[in-house]
Design a protein around this motif. Structure first.
Motif, PDB file in Angstrom:
ATOM      1  N   SER A 188      39.931  33.014  42.546  1.00  0.00           N
ATOM      2  CA  SER A 188      40.772  33.478  41.514  1.00  0.00           C
ATOM      3  C   SER A 188      42.214  33.677  42.558  1.00  0.00           C
ATOM      4  O   SER A 188      43.243  33.541  42.365  1.00  0.00           O
ATOM      5  CB  SER A 188      40.479  34.818  41.140  1.00  0.00           C
ATOM      6  N   LEU A 248      39.238  44.026  45.549  1.00  0.00           N
ATOM      7  CA  LEU A 248      38.183  43.301  44.783  1.00  0.00           C
ATOM      8  C   LEU A 248      36.898  43.271  45.473  1.00  0.00           C
ATOM      9  O   LEU A 248      35.827  43.547  44.844  1.00  0.00           O
ATOM     10  CB  LEU A 248      38.501  41.927  44.160  1.00  0.00           C
ATOM     11  N   VAL A 249      36.806  42.926  46.828  1.00  0.00           N
ATOM     12  CA  VAL A 249      35.735  42.802  47.480  1.00  0.00           C
ATOM     13  C   VAL A 249      35.260  44.136  47.827  1.00  0.00           C
ATOM     14  O   VAL A 249      33.569  44.612  47.652  1.00  0.00           O
ATOM     15  CB  VAL A 249      35.788  42.107  48.909  1.00  0.00           C
ATOM     16  N   VAL A 261      36.348  35.963  43.868  1.00  0.00           N
ATOM     17  CA  VAL A 261      37.531  36.412  44.251  1.00  0.00           C
ATOM     18  C   VAL A 261      38.261  35.385  44.954  1.00  0.00           C
ATOM     19  O   VAL A 261      39.478  35.282  44.813  1.00  0.00           O
ATOM     20  CB  VAL A 261      37.324  37.610  45.408  1.00  0.00           C
ATOM     21  N   SER A 269      45.014  42.414  46.991  1.00  0.00           N
ATOM     22  CA  SER A 269      44.142  41.955  45.934  1.00  0.00           C
ATOM     23  C   SER A 269      42.827  41.796  46.280  1.00  0.00           C
ATOM     24  O   SER A 269      41.575  42.207  45.700  1.00  0.00           O
ATOM     25  CB  SER A 269      44.757  41.267  45.110  1.00  0.00           C
ATOM     26  N   GLU A 270      42.767  40.651  47.308  1.00  0.00           N
ATOM     27  CA  GLU A 270      41.370  40.418  47.787  1.00  0.00           C
ATOM     28  C   GLU A 270      40.444  41.539  48.303  1.00  0.00           C
ATOM     29  O   GLU A 270      39.294  41.428  48.085  1.00  0.00           O
ATOM     30  CB  GLU A 270      41.273  39.363  48.941  1.00  0.00           C
ATOM     31  N   VAL A 287      33.142  42.997  43.638  1.00  0.00           N
ATOM     32  CA  VAL A 287      33.233  41.745  43.249  1.00  0.00           C
ATOM     33  C   VAL A 287      32.457  40.623  44.144  1.00  0.00           C
ATOM     34  O   VAL A 287      33.203  40.552  45.271  1.00  0.00           O
ATOM     35  CB  VAL A 287      34.675  41.381  42.545  1.00  0.00           C
TER      36      VAL A 287
END
Length: 587
Positions: A556, A543-544, A553, A539-540, A548
């Protein structure tokens, strides 16, 4: 009528599959290698076991194998798949690094042991040509059994692999040599050897050139189709084609299988190929071991008990001593030399091939060949016991370093890491980076030896024993980290440590959220599920990549991790397993 409708091949398949279905789980339950189980099955269902009674009780024909010759092609295929899988674990760079061991240690080991055995047999009255054939045959060690036990990445495995590779290379020249020594041999014996060598060299070079270009494209097509069946078909095509190519020019088919594995190991698809081929390799190897058991005649052994025992002990002792001394002369540690020497003392499946060649060349009598075939079968049967003896003796000749000294390098209390695999090593690296003293413990002697060589502060020991961790200084230990992938052992250790040390921080690796909940119930301070962490990292990353900002990030990710941890701790406190499994699936 119904009995005639069942072919012998179907009956044999029933016996083999039944043996695999019973032997593997039964012996695994008692932590005994299935190798012994397959050999015992062969002894039981073979022509010297229940097969003797088929003519008296016809129904036994459905549960016995009276003609081992029918299984020989499948046994040979098992060895081919084994060498193929070994090639998948290697690379041409690793082979180049091992060249000194292969052509130095391997050559010395085979020639010295073969010469000593030949000299001894000649002194006992065997004519020199037959003694030479027997000596070379008995000098071989079992590739099929030794490498699965030793591995190929630790010091013992590298030494064993080097010697076994040289032996595999020398199979064809030795068989040609025995043919040239035959009483009826013609002058073209050596000419045939040279023809085989230059033709074999051309085939090997052609395979390497074509394979580097063709194999990545072949497996890329199979990968795009997303069909496991197509991937399996491509793998079988490569290994069988390579084996046939080397066999057609007179080389051993296992040479082609090894080269095919090496070529695939250079591609990005080797992991997938290895996983797909693993079940077939295990079953085919089981067939080979069953054929070994079929060659053991208990009545012949009993009639010649002392002679056979003396032959087995003599051959194993000589091979272990010579191999161990050679390794020490080449700079190996005492523990490595001892364990490798004892493990390599086992005879080989190749011994049976060379014995057959010597018999066909009239260098030895059939009765002599049968005697040494029984000695070889017994040696193969006890190979797992030799492996255990080698590990035990290695620890005796070079014991683990003193625990107290390992703990007291600077007088500071140390974090204890139980398990020094990939996870434990990463934890140790992070502790070391932040100047936090630690000590790692593991019950795998090879892993500890490798870790100490790489600079980790590690000792050998079984943490399941109650006194080991206490000797490491549990009274002052700031934290214990459990990294092993054995959930039952982890729970047991957590429970025992929490009972003895109520305030000790215990951080444990968990397979999933269900396992983490069990560890919390057992008393873990923190349980880290691998599936959760991999999901958060994915997920990290996405998102990066989507743009984001890193700060939100990370915040969260921490928030989601705490949320999951609270949920798992709550589920662990509830001790309601059916509901836990449902919530895990929803997660």
């Amino acid at each position: 009528m119904h009995g005639e409708a069942i072919s012998p091949m179907m009956s044999d398949a029933l016996v083999i599959l039944g043996a695999a279905g019973l032997v593997i789980p039964l012996f695994a339950r008692f932590r005994i290698t299935p190798i012994i189980g397959f050999i015992l099955v062969g002894l039981l269902v073979g022509p010297f076991g229940l097969g003797r009674l088929v003519y008296q009780f016809e129904w036994l024909s459905y549960f016995t194998i009276t003609d081992p010759v029918r299984l020989e092609p499948f046994a040979e295929f098992g060895i081919i798949l084994l060498l193929f899988s070994i090639g998948l674990e290697l690379s041409f760079n690793r082979l180049w690094e091992l060249r000194r061991l292969v052509f130095g240690l391997g050559a010395l080991e085979l020639l010295i042991i073969g010469s000593l055995l030949a000299a001894f047999l000649s002194m006992l009255g065997q004519y020199w040509t037959g003694a030479l054939g027997l000596g070379l045959a008995l000098a071989f060690s079992s590739t099929a059994l030794v490498l699965p036990m030793s591995g190929t990445t630790n010091p013992v495995g590298r030494a064993a692999l080097s010697m076994l590779l040289f032996e595999d290379i020398m199979i064809v020249p030795i068989i040609f040599l025995l043919g040239a020594l035959a009483p009826y041999a013609q002058s073209d014996g050596m000419t045939g050897l040279f023809d085989t060598l230059w033709q074999g060299a051309l085939v090997v070079i052609a395979m390497m050139v074509v394979g580097r270009f063709a194999l990545p494209r072949l497996f890329a097509l199979a990968a795009r189709a997303k069909s496991p069946e197509l991937f399996l078909a491509a793998s079988m095509l490569v290994v069988i084609g390579a084996s046939l190519a080397t066999a057609l020019v007179g080389l051993s088919p296992i040479v082609g299988a090894l080269i095919a594995g090496l070529l695939i190991a250079e591609t990005e698809y080797h992991t997938e190929v290895e996983g797909i081929m693993e079940p077939f390799k295990g079953l085919a190897l089981g067939v080979f071991l069953i054929t070994v058991g079929m060659g053991i005649d208990l009545t012949t052994i009993w009639a010649n008990l002392w002679t056979i025992t003396a032959a087995v002990v003599g051959v194993l002792t000589l091979k272990a001593l010579v191999t161990g001394v050679l390794l020490r002369m080449m700079g190996a540690r005492r523990s490595t030399a001892t364990e490798t020497g004892i493990l390599m003392a086992s005879p080989s499946e190749t011994t049976l091939i060379v014995l057959a060649a010597a018999t066909q060349a009239l260098l030895i009598q059939p009765g002599t060949a049968q005697f040494w075939q029984i000695v070889t079968a017994i040696g193969l049967t006890i190979t797992p016991l030799l492996a255990k003896l080698g590990k035990h003796m290695a620890r005796r000749v070079e014991p683990a370093p003193d625990m107290t000294q390992a703990m007291a390098q600077d007088g500071r209390p140390r974090v204890i890491i139980v398990g020094l695999g990939r996870v434990g090593r990463l934890v140790a690296q992070m502790l070391d980076k932040h100047d936090q003293p630690y000590i790692g413990i593991d019950s795998d002697s090879d892993l500890i030896e490798s870790a100490r060589r790489d600079g980790y502060n590690a000792i050998f020991g079984n943490a399941a024993r109650g006194d080991i961790l206490d000797k490491l200084g549990m009274a002052d230990c700031p934290a214990v980290i459990l990294t092993m992938d054995e959930h039952i052992l982890a729970q047991s250790l957590v429970r025992r440590l929490r009972t003895a040390h109520p305030d000790l921080p215990i951080i444990a690796r968990a397979r999933d959220s269900y396992h983490a909940a069990e560890l919390y119930r057992s008393g873990a301070s923190t349980a880290v599920p691998e599936t959760l962490e991999s999901s958060l990292q994915l997920s990290e990353a996405v998102l990066v990549d989507l743009g984001v900002p890193m700060g939100p990030v990370i915040a969260s990710i921490h928030e989601k991790r705490d949320e999951f941890r609270e949920r798992i701790q709550l589920e662990g406190a509830l001790e309601h397993k059916p509901k836990l499994r449902t919530s895990t699936a929803e997660t």
